[in-house]
Design an enzyme around this catalytic site. Structure first.
Site, PDB file in Angstrom:
ATOM      1  N   LYS A 192      -2.527  -2.588  -8.807  1.00 10.32           N
ATOM      2  CA  LYS A 192      -2.594  -3.249  -7.499  1.00 10.32           C
ATOM      3  C   LYS A 192      -3.816  -4.171  -7.480  1.00 10.32           C
ATOM      4  O   LYS A 192      -4.873  -3.797  -7.994  1.00 10.32           O
ATOM      5  CB  LYS A 192      -2.693  -2.191  -6.402  1.00 10.32           C
ATOM      6  CG  LYS A 192      -2.558  -2.708  -4.976  1.00 10.32           C
ATOM      7  CD  LYS A 192      -2.586  -1.547  -3.979  1.00 10.32           C
ATOM      8  CE  LYS A 192      -2.365  -2.010  -2.543  1.00 10.32           C
ATOM      9  NZ  LYS A 192      -2.363  -0.861  -1.594  1.00 10.32           N
ATOM     10  N   SER A 235       1.468  -1.045   1.680  1.00  9.91           N
ATOM     11  CA  SER A 235       0.941  -2.301   1.183  1.00  9.91           C
ATOM     12  C   SER A 235       1.091  -2.485  -0.323  1.00  9.91           C
ATOM     13  O   SER A 235       1.024  -3.618  -0.803  1.00  9.91           O
ATOM     14  CB  SER A 235      -0.539  -2.388   1.547  1.00  9.91           C
ATOM     15  OG  SER A 235      -1.268  -1.399   0.852  1.00  9.91           O
ATOM     16  N   SER A 272       0.510   3.718   2.023  1.00 10.95           N
ATOM     17  CA  SER A 272       0.717   2.506   1.228  1.00 10.95           C
ATOM     18  C   SER A 272       1.219   2.733  -0.195  1.00 10.95           C
ATOM     19  O   SER A 272       1.560   1.773  -0.887  1.00 10.95           O
ATOM     20  CB  SER A 272      -0.568   1.680   1.176  1.00 10.95           C
ATOM     21  OG  SER A 272      -0.707   0.937   2.360  1.00 10.95           O
TER      22      SER A 272
END
Ligand SMILES: [Zn+2]
Lengths: 488, 88, 481
Positions: free
Chosen positions: A83, A158, A182
């Site tokens: 990420k 996210s 997330s």
């Protein structure tokens, strides 16, 4: 449109074993992964940056070790995606924000170093909602990621880029961060496994902070066993993080196949809204566990419903402070002005997207003089109530089951104009974030329109081993077509 | 609030955020109204204390690397426009 | 300022003498090349996290103990405000649960000043204003160096117990002695290791309510502290006398025009939005920390002054201050030479002489003096007391002893300070009398002033080797004979 099953890359253990044995080069494994990225990235936009050269260099280093008779580690040659809020030395780390565009961190996150030490090969940085604030990856400054199951729908967020990359078979393992859901929510929406560990099990050093008392890093994989291995590699005490727990990394794989016989499983009735397909999946999951020997019962924990409002005070409050440093002075974007104060304000006004600004304002309000006690102070007490309610429930149950999300993947644009509606996505995942407890999402069913549905397994603090055992049993009972990888 | 958060917003944004923030505040009102007499606050999920490091030097970063990231640097320092406010 | 009482409270920021910063392993050093002692943590880079320096906690507890504070469980808060010298745009500080509370400090005159708290926090970077004569608002732009960012500080907040500028100065002076004596700080005001802000107010004599206070900043020396308080007191009294009101504000001391100026900024009153720092855990003063904090710390200056004063003859005329100490005692304790004096006296040296030589000659080179062997120092002092060495000779020997070491007797012989025998002393006195008949007559008539002259002549011809006491005795013997 519907997705079709994708070719499997093989289990992590399988990839690593063949690379360690010299049967397959890390470079060859990487080539398969990069081919898949080239094929699908245009449709999906999982990555902010694919670091081909760095990945090739890392793969070559693994291969050299193998040739030299050294062991590159348990993830030898496994391609992984990170990420883009995990710091990587010399590689742009943006949090999908204009304010950090072009920033080159001078250091690696602890998780990144551990993955490299384990022989993993990072292939790039994945897209996210700006600063991890969002549930759809629509808040990325660089455009949304699409769901490989249906290109018209969001992958969740996210950590949407990491989830979609695994779900599309680009990498067998990816990492995200979870503050209120997330990791788990995009895992559920993309039909893969996602794990949020106990707070403090994985070092946050080098994870760009959203809400410090909630943030945790965790893995995405297509199977429970792969997720368990991914977590084992990154877990363990780190002296660079004061909140890192001083205890050895949990051993998960060893007990993964021990089954659920005799375990007490509680279905959290408060999250089973009538008639919802996600709630139905939880009931079916519980039946499967009962069939495997678990003792299943329903439990009411109404205090968990306090989680959502408490979270939407605590997380923005911490975020408003964590994001102050983006002021145009030391790194990242600067929009000039006649004085430092104006420069700061312009930089932040232009550099942050709408959701980030919304949460900074909300958090600033919740901490400001005269409102602290009413909002932040009260939310911290609500947090105590959530923890106490969990404690009471875990006297009767070993694990709890809930839907991961209230609904399946939704179409682009359907919630962007209504923050509250978007926040509801995290309803079921937030309570264990507030408590610091571990939670995992396992793909368990398909909706009538062919979209994956996840079931969430919750466990008390440091209960990862039993949680993963339950997850493995659910996986065994779930239809194969409910999980990725898929080809859009 | 925008000034405290040091965010330059246009009128359009101010209007939109005002509406959205009051909606969010309404939503989190359940927390505000909670009866929490005798409930201690939780700042941290786990009650760990005295996490300390030894007073030993570790290498610092190369100045060139640090300043290369600066929007504007001069004389081995970070340059900023003139500062109007005083440090507290 | 009759009719008004001055009320002062001081906030002293003290940089701790650790090897590294408060939350990272960068060097804590003054004067290094800009932006060389920086890392992801103290630059506030995204993703970095603080970890507390154990030594800093120990030194903070040590300061607390020296100031008679209660050590307690403490937590760090974030103090949120934007400023370019602060890398995270919040300062990690202690707020409502500081590590030390409720202490006091005794000044050399015996008065006590309450200490409300002594808490830990991180320092900011250093800003240089370019253009506009270095003044902040007129500057064209500013340059920031983050070497100092994250250096550990203890902020010591006094109660408003101080009643004059002189007492404020004495408080800071005493505090500095304590910080240096405990090894917690180098106490250098000129390098910014010690920074003082003063909260100043006045009230009608006899009033019990406090007046409105102003916080005065930019006090870079003890002298400016004293002058700024005097100025501010006069300014406030003038306002009150004119029927106006003092407004609560921060004021800046300007050394150039010797006055304070309002520092009204364009920002509204700050709202620091304090909240518990989620990246750090609470500090609990456990046995390990308290033991390490106390390790190697001797008595505090006040106690040491008492001990040294008691050593002097009881009821000494030197005892001019309430606690019985003298300027020499203060100096000797301040320089850490009191153990030398105690050692020399224990070995038989005269206390008064030992103190004088320590406070004057030894103090000229305190580092060397600290290495002096008390036995050798005592031997030298005994040679001087017995008349074997003149005061001048004794000082020469002491200088040699401090710079090169050795045995005072041997040094005296090497310098040619052999004791003059009585015969040669006598003939030298007779020669001076013969050469100065008029002065000798006046001396015999009882003119004391001329005695000094005659003595000087003998010292001159003996090149300082003669013992003044013996020479004076020789003149007196000849007069009275
Ligand atoms: Zn540092």
């Amino acid at each position: 449109m519907t997705a079709s099953p994708a070719p499997e890359l093989g289990s992590l253990a399988g990839i690593a074993a063949s690379v360690r044995a010299g049967e397959r080069s890390a470079r060859a494994v990487l080539a398969v992964s990069l081919d898949r990225v080239r094929e699908l990235e245009g449709d999906l936009h999982c990555f902010n940056e694919v670091t081909v050269e760095a990945a090739e260099a890392d793969a070559d280093a693994v291969d050299r070790m193998v040739r030299a008779g050294l062991d590159p580690g348990p993830l030898a040659g496994v391609p992984v995606a990170l990420k883009d809020n995990l710091c990587t030395v010399g590689i742009p780390t943006t949090c999908s924000s204009k304010i950090l565009a072009g920033w080159l961190p001078p250091y690696d996150a602890t998780v990144v170093s551990r993955l490299r030490d384990a022989g993993a090969v990072a292939i790039g940085k994945t897209n996210l909602d700006e600063f991890a604030m969002g549930s759809s990856t629509e808040n990325s400054a660089f455009g949304p990621t699409r769901n490989p199951w249906d290109l018209g729908r969001v992958p969740g967020g996210s950590s949407g880029g990491s989830a979609a990359a695994v779900a599309a078979g680009m990498v067998p393992l990816a990492f995200g961060s979870d503050t209120g859901g997330s990791i788990r929510q995009p895992a559920a929406l993309c039909g893969i496994v996602g794990v949020k560990p106990t707070y403090g099990v994985v070092s946050r050093y080098g994870l760009i902070a959203f809400a410090s008392s909630l943030d945790q890093i965790g893995p995405f994989a297509t199977t429970v066993a792969d997720a368990a291995l991914g977590l084992e590699v990154i877990a363990g005490h780190d002296p660079m993080d004061s909140t890192s727990l001083d205890r050895p990394a949990p051993s998960l794989l060893a007990t993964l196949d021990e089954g659920v016989s005799g375990l007490r499983v509680g279905i959290v009735a408060d999250f089973l809204s009538a008639g919802s397909e996600c709630g139905d999946a939880v009931v079916a999951a519980a039946e499967a566990l009962a069939a495997a020997g678990a003792k299943v019962d329903q439990v009411r924990i109404p205090e968990l419903l306090l989680g959502l409002p408490a979270y939407y005070v605590i997380a923005p409050a911490e975020a408003s402070s964590n994001l102050s440093r983006y002021d145009g002075v030391r790194y990242g974007l600067r929009v000039d002005g006649p004085d430092a104060e104006t420069m700061n304000a312009r930089t932040r006004g232009e550099g942050f997207g709408a959701e980030v600004k919304r949460r900074i304002m909300m958090g600033t309000y919740a901490l400001s003089a005269g409102y602290y006690d009413a909002y932040y102070g009260q939310a911290q007490k609500a947090r105590t109530l959530v923890i106490r309610a969990f404690e009471a429930a875990y006297r009767d149950f070993d694990v709890l089951l809930t839907p991961t999300t209230p609904s399946v993947a939704f179409p682009f644009g359907s919630k962007v104009d209504d923050p509250i509606e978007m926040y509801m996505c995290d309803l079921c995942s937030i309570p264990s974030s507030l408590a610091g407890h571990p939670a995992a999402s396992v793909p368990f069913a398909l909706s009538p329109e062919g979209l994956p549905i996840g079931v969430q397994v919750l466990a008390p603090a440091l209960g990862e081993a039993v949680m993963m055992r339950v997850a493995a049993s659910l996986e065994a009972a779930a239809p194969r077509e409910a999980r990725g990888p898929v080809t859009p | 609030m925008a000034r405290l958060a040091r965010l330059a917003l246009d009128d359009d944004e101010v209007g939109r955020y005002a509406v959205q923030l009051s909606a969010i505040l309404e939503h989190v009102d359940a927390v505000r109204r909670l009866d929490t007499a005798d409930v201690p606050p939780t700042a941290h999920p786990f009650p760990v204390e005295n996490v300390l490091r030894s007073d030993t030097e570790r290498p610092s970063l190369d100045r060139e690397v640090v300043l290369a990231q600066a929007p504007v640097a001069e004389n081995d320092r970070f340059r900023v426009p003139r500062i109007m406010g005083e440090a507290p | 300022m009759t009719g008004y009482e001055t009320v002062v409270g001081l906030e002293v920021h003290c940089e701790l003498a650790t090897a590294t910063k408060l939350f990272c392993g960068c060097r804590n050093a003054f004067g290094d090349e800009p932006n060389t002692n920086v890392c992801p943590v103290c630059l506030g880079l995204p993703g970095s996290l603080p970890v507390v320096n154990r030594r800093a906690v120990e030194l903070a507890l040590r300061i607390g103990a020296a100031l008679n504070c209660k050590a307690q469980r403490s937590i760090f808060h974030r103090k949120n405000y934007f400023y370019p010298d602060m890398p995270k745009d919040y300062q990690i500080s202690q707020y409502d649960e500081p590590i030390n509370v409720d202490g006091w400090l005794e000044l050399p005159d015996g008065s006590r000043v309450g200490v409300e708290r002594a808490h830990m926090e991180e320092d900011t970077g250093k800003t240089t204003h370019v253009g506009g004569g270095g003044r902040i608002h007129e500057a064209g732009y500013s340059l920031v160096d983050y070497n100092r960012a994250g250096v550990p500080l203890v902020e010591i907040v006094s109660r408003p117990d101080i009643r004059s500028a002189a007492q404020a100065r004495a408080y800071v002076d005493e505090l500095r002695s304590i910080l240096v004596a405990t090894g917690a700080s180098d106490g250098r005001m000129e390098e910014g290791s010690l920074r003082v802000d003063a909260n100043v107010s006045v009230r009608p004599a006899g009033a019990t309510e406090y007046g409105t206070r102003c916080e005065v900043k930019n006090l870079n020396s003890l002298r400016s502290l004293e002058r700024a308080i005097d100025y501010e007191v006069a300014r406030q009294i003038e306002l009150l006398e004119a029927g106006e009101r003092v407004s609560q504000e921060t004021r800046h001391w300007d050394e150039g025009d010797s006055s304070t100026h309002s520092m009204r900024s364009k920002e509204e009153a700050n709202d620091y939005r304090y909240f518990p720092e989620p990246d750090l855990t609470p500090l609990v003063p456990d046995v390990a920390l308290l033991t390490a904090a106390a390790e190697g710390v001797g008595a505090m200056p006040a106690e040491r002054r008492h001990r040294l004063s008691n050593l002097l003859a009881a009821g000494s005329e030197l005892a001019t201050r309430r606690d019985g100490s003298t300027d020499q005692v203060v100096t000797v304790v301040d320089l850490g030479l009191d153990e030398l004096v105690h050692g020399a006296v224990a070995a038989g040296a005269d206390p008064r002489l030992a103190l004088a030589r320590a406070a004057n000659e030894a103090a000229a080179n305190p580092d060397a003096a600290k290495l002096l062997d008390p036995m050798a120092f005592a031997a030298l002092l005994k040679m001087e007391s017995s008349g074997q060495l003149s005061a001048t000779q004794s000082k020469e020997v002491l200088a040699e002893l401090m710079s090169k070491g050795g045995d005072p007797g041997q040094i005296a012989r090497r310098l040619g300070y052999e004791q003059m025998d009585n015969a040669s002393l006598g003939s030298m006195v007779d020669e001076v009398i013969a050469a100065n008949p008029q002065e000798w007559r006046r001396y015999r008539e009882g003119d004391d002033k001329v005695a000094q002259f005659l003595l000087g002549q003998v010292m001159k011809s003996s090149k300082g080797r003669a013992n003044g006491k013996l020479v004076a005795e020789a003149f007196a013997f000849r007069r009275d004979a």
